[in-house]
Design an enzyme around this catalytic site. Sequence first.
Site, PDB file in Angstrom:
ATOM      1  CB  CYS A 340      30.960  21.189  17.389  1.00 36.03           C
ATOM      2  SG  CYS A 340      31.016  19.526  16.803  1.00 36.03           S
ATOM      3  CB  SER A 341      29.931  24.229  21.321  1.00 33.48           C
ATOM      4  OG  SER A 341      29.779  23.181  22.232  1.00 33.48           O
TER       5      SER A 341
END
Length: 395
Positions: A340-341
Amino acid sequence: MSLDLRRYLDCAATTPVAPEVQAEIQRVEREAWANPSSLHGFGLAAAEQLERSRDQIASLLGCSGQVVFTSGGSESIHLALLGSIGAIADQQGTPPRLLLSAVEHPASEAAALQLQRLGWTVERIPVDCGGLIDLGALGSLLTRPTQLVSLIWGQSEVGALQPIQEIGALCRSAGVLLHVDAVQVAAQRPIAFDALPIDLMSVASHKLSGPRGIAALLVRDGVQLQAIQAGGGQERGLRSGTEPVALIAGFAAALERLHALRFRGEADPMTELRDRLLSALLQEPGLQLTGPDPRLDPEQRLANHISLIVRAADGRPLPGRAIVRAMARSGFAISSGSACSSSRSAGSLVLKAMGFGLKDCASGIRLTLGDWHSDADLQDVPEALRRAITAVTAA
Ligand SMILES: Cc1ncc(COP(=O)(O)O)c(C=O)c1O
């Protein structure tokens, strides 16, 4: 380049839908595709299938409370945190406090921010250099006005498994509600929800060879959640929207498969496979383990998880994202930090919270195995990483 599943080492990001799960989804799309709220025969077939799948999931996760279906782990987390406003006792003007660990998934951080906007205070529990929370700090914060604790059980980026039994016992004795983000854990160990001192638990199908787009929030009996999304009143009013019956059946089939494949025997074969790869990787001079060492205590780390800091021969930290790209050129799919990052180039907040220096924080990579992997599939990984380090050092 053709994509070879044997080289897919990013199962913490997501997993491919297993063939038997695909078959079950297709069967349900054929036989029970209708709206389960409809009163005719088509609707009843869908409603029966939906409740069968719900019972199966509840039984496999050891949950006698409510299983609320949502679209993903992020939505389950939002329902748990924002929905628990309904379960919070009035403190006569004192704003309630939420406790999070310093290494949460961004979904929990985002939901906490929303609570903050509603007047809550939010406090973060520090972690040690392995990513495990400080139980003393948690204990001292479990006083008024703390009303809710939300913790990531299995940390997606560094694999740390929090001692959830002890944490739950502390929350119970303080009378504080506990939500656990078990999105990674549910894919790596059997869960017996009723036996744990936990009130709310988020799990997602796509981490365990089930379809994307379906997840659940487990709610202990007696916990008064309120909906965060209104409409047709499905899921006993807690999550409106027509239920995706075939995806839910796929979720149930994926859990069933996981139990048969990994959780029925004495030992999980994944742990030994991962430990052999980890030992081989740690022979490489540029690689340092982040998170707990599972060879010292397997209970402290997700079974399929390896995370590393990557450095050049002269000790200079190398950008994790460049290593990921170099590995992709050899056909290997790994990730830097959490999926997600990983689109962000800034360093990892998780590594920062664990005390790593700023330069190391952009040098993390993660390899997470699937249940189809064998030693033979993994034997080229150390050599591929060595080549990636050489290429990125020279760039
Ligand atoms: C620990 C953890 N929590 C929550 C999420 C969010 O789940 P989803 O992507 O299904 O919304 C993830 C996904 O990577 C995760 O690893």
